[in-house]
Design a protein around this motif. Structure first.
Motif: not given
Length: 252
Positions: A73-88, A180-193
């Motif tokens: 997916n895209t390489s922004d920090y929230p997306t990187q973290v969310n994808y990593g969690v999916s592989q844990v 995962i249940n709480i909705g993970q990090l939101k890449s749509s929110i800058k600075l304060t995600f």
């Protein structure tokens, strides 16, 4: 052989072009291996094949097993973290940035506090903040252990966060299913995600525990880091005005 805890360390990498990247990265991964209790696995999330190949060339020998995988997916920090969690594959995961380091006792403390606070899903360390020159500049997360800061000593709730937003997720160890249940990090929110994530989580009535030990060392405002770019970039699409910073805080 060291004992292991049911936790995977997630280390997101989207760019290796910063000054002294190799030294910083090796220090970070060795800090995992230097713990008195080891995580089950170190999971390095690469943005592409080229970065993965470069990382494989500089990986030191480690006792803890590791994988380097590519985020499609895209390489922004929230997306990187969310994808990593999916592989844990473990019950918990922990977040490490490539220019930071765990202290040697972090996972030993996690093991102890998980046993004591079996219902808690998020554990945060007290963080030793350093500048890019290696000088100590202060601590993060320690106010949680001040009297009258929150209803329960060491715990952060929603009301506390609304009054005091400066809680850092660096080194966070969290239950994977809860994340995962709480909705993970939101890449749509800058600075304060990170802040928005904690507000959303605690709004559900759950608290966050700060372990009263220094568990993590963070380089504060390293040149070319994400938050440094928000403040100092010459690119108007990246640099944030004070008004935009206020907007993202209010959005969170």
């Amino acid at each position: 052989m060291k004992n292991k805890i049911n936790t995977t360390v997630i280390l997101p990498i989207h760019n290796i072009g910063c000054e002294n990247f190799n030294d910083l990265f090796i220090k970070a991964v060795k800090s995992v291996d230097n713990n008195t209790v080891l995580p089950t696995e170190l999971l390095i999330i690469s943005a592409n094949e080229t970065i993965k190949a470069d990382l494989e060339k500089i990986m030191p020998e480690l006792e803890v097993p590791y994988r380097i995988i590519i985020n499609p997916n895209t390489s922004d920090y929230p997306t990187q973290v969310n994808y990593g969690v999916s592989q844990v594959n473990t019950k918990y995961f922990s977040l490490l940035e490539f220019d930071d380091a765990y202290t040697p006792i972090w996972f030993e403390n996690i093991e102890e506090y998980m046993a004591e606070y079996s219902d808690m899903e998020i554990f945060l360390p007290i963080i030793r903040e350093m500048n890019s020159k290696g000088n100590f500049v202060g601590f993060s997360n320690e106010p949680a252990w001040s009297f009258d800061f929150s209803d329960k000593l060491g715990e952060i709730n929603n009301e506390t966060l609304l009054e005091f937003p400066n809680i850092s997720l660096c080194g966070m160890t969290m239950n994977k299913e809860a994340f995962i249940n709480i909705g993970q990090l939101k890449s749509s929110i800058k600075l304060t995600f990170n802040y928005e994530f904690l507000l959303r989580y605690t709004y559900s009535g759950k608290n966050v525990l700060i372990i009263p030990k220094i568990g993590y060392e963070h380089i504060n405002m390293r040149p070319n880091s994400l938050f440094w770019e928000y403040k100092n970039s010459t690119d108007p699409n990246i640099k944030m005005t004070p008004e935009e910073s206020v907007f993202w805080m209010e959005t969170a």
